[in-house]
Write a protein that holds these residues in place. Structure first.
Motif, PDB file in Angstrom:
ATOM      1  N   LEU A 190       1.245  43.072   4.884  1.00 53.26           N
ATOM      2  CA  LEU A 190      -0.073  42.993   5.530  1.00 53.26           C
ATOM      3  C   LEU A 190      -0.279  41.648   6.225  1.00 53.26           C
ATOM      4  O   LEU A 190      -1.373  41.096   6.235  1.00 53.26           O
ATOM      5  CB  LEU A 190      -1.195  43.245   4.510  1.00 53.26           C
ATOM      6  N   GLY A 191       0.803  41.113   6.776  1.00 54.97           N
ATOM      7  CA  GLY A 191       0.730  39.876   7.542  1.00 54.97           C
ATOM      8  C   GLY A 191       0.785  38.601   6.734  1.00 54.97           C
ATOM      9  O   GLY A 191       0.805  37.519   7.308  1.00 54.97           O
ATOM     10  N   LEU A 192       0.806  38.715   5.424  1.00 53.00           N
ATOM     11  CA  LEU A 192       0.854  37.513   4.574  1.00 53.00           C
ATOM     12  C   LEU A 192       2.215  37.379   3.916  1.00 53.00           C
ATOM     13  O   LEU A 192       2.806  38.352   3.466  1.00 53.00           O
ATOM     14  CB  LEU A 192      -0.213  37.580   3.476  1.00 53.00           C
ATOM     15  N   SER A 193       2.669  36.138   3.833  1.00 55.36           N
ATOM     16  CA  SER A 193       3.899  35.836   3.110  1.00 55.36           C
ATOM     17  C   SER A 193       3.562  35.639   1.638  1.00 55.36           C
ATOM     18  O   SER A 193       2.386  35.654   1.235  1.00 55.36           O
ATOM     19  CB  SER A 193       4.529  34.566   3.667  1.00 55.36           C
ATOM     20  N   ARG A 221       7.008  39.639   4.202  1.00 54.28           N
ATOM     21  CA  ARG A 221       5.574  39.708   4.512  1.00 54.28           C
ATOM     22  C   ARG A 221       5.051  41.086   4.148  1.00 54.28           C
ATOM     23  O   ARG A 221       5.754  42.081   4.272  1.00 54.28           O
ATOM     24  CB  ARG A 221       5.320  39.493   6.006  1.00 54.28           C
ATOM     25  N   GLU A 266       5.155  27.758   7.417  1.00 51.66           N
ATOM     26  CA  GLU A 266       5.736  29.029   7.864  1.00 51.66           C
ATOM     27  C   GLU A 266       5.200  29.451   9.232  1.00 51.66           C
ATOM     28  O   GLU A 266       5.936  29.984  10.056  1.00 51.66           O
ATOM     29  CB  GLU A 266       5.451  30.133   6.843  1.00 51.66           C
ATOM     30  N   TRP A 267       3.923  29.247   9.470  1.00 52.02           N
ATOM     31  CA  TRP A 267       3.302  29.624  10.742  1.00 52.02           C
ATOM     32  C   TRP A 267       3.534  28.579  11.831  1.00 52.02           C
ATOM     33  O   TRP A 267       3.150  28.775  12.977  1.00 52.02           O
ATOM     34  CB  TRP A 267       1.802  29.844  10.556  1.00 52.02           C
ATOM     35  N   GLY A 278       1.152  32.889   1.224  1.00 57.22           N
ATOM     36  CA  GLY A 278      -0.221  33.308   1.490  1.00 57.22           C
ATOM     37  C   GLY A 278      -0.836  34.027   0.303  1.00 57.22           C
ATOM     38  O   GLY A 278      -1.999  33.804  -0.049  1.00 57.22           O
ATOM     39  N   TYR A 279      -0.058  34.899  -0.327  1.00 60.73           N
ATOM     40  CA  TYR A 279      -0.560  35.581  -1.520  1.00 60.73           C
ATOM     41  C   TYR A 279      -0.782  34.594  -2.660  1.00 60.73           C
ATOM     42  O   TYR A 279      -1.714  34.752  -3.456  1.00 60.73           O
ATOM     43  CB  TYR A 279       0.368  36.724  -1.942  1.00 60.73           C
TER      44      TYR A 279
END
Length: 181
Positions: free
Chosen positions: A148-151, A146, A105-106, A154-155
């Protein structure tokens, strides 16, 4: 600690294993319910990597429940250790997959060709419109949500690491008690 726990160290081991297994099972069930909520209620459709990350939860929930039942019935320490170790490995494997997905993703690395990069051959021009109406490609390299900046990937990493840490805590508690067998 109860007087039974002090008098019977094997009961204390079972309590730690039971607590760890129940916590992991509850976290996995809540996470999977959340994933289905995002999909069915919020219409955030999962990509192929998202779906693959769910496999660990489909394994962890019944295995965690079995480990909890085994702990509640004072199963042998080795059985409890193996159960918690498998839970930890499944969670760590899922954390790795979530890290891979978040990296895709990034744009840190390329993802699988079936859900990243340019769209391939859609067939002949005659049925192109028909195929475009029926095919909806959910891309692994585009974040749909997203916070808090996380997808969600990420969670998933954070949740999987939490489950692995709880399993490790249960293993440490099981191994730190004096052997009563």
């Amino acid at each position: 600690m109860t007087s039974d726990t002090i008098a019977n160290p094997s009961h204390a081991r079972a309590d730690a294993a039971l607590t760890a297994a129940l916590a992991i099972t509850a976290i996995a069930a809540a996470t999977l319910a959340g994933a289905w909520f995002f999909q069915l209620v919020l219409d955030i459709r999962p990509c192929p990597l998202c779906l693959e990350q769910r496999y660990a939860y489909y394994l962890i929930i019944p295995l965690g429940a079995l480990a909890a039942i085994a702990a509640a019935r004072d199963a042998p320490r080795a059985v409890l250790l193996v159960g918690l170790a498998v839970l930890a490995l499944a969670a760590l494997g899922n954390a790795w997959l979530g890290t891979y997905h978040a990296g895709v993703e990034w744009g840190f690395w390329k993802g699988p060709t079936d859900c990243t990069g340019p769209i391939g051959n859609l067939g002949s021009a005659g049925n192109l419109l028909e195929r475009l109406d029926t095919v909806k490609v959910i891309r692994c390299d585009e974040v749909q949500w997203r916070f808090l900046g996380l997808s969600l990937a990420g969670y998933n990493v954070l949740i999987s690491l939490l489950m692995a840490a709880i399993a490790a805590w249960g293993i440490v508690k099981l191994r730190s008690r004096k052997r009563s067998w």
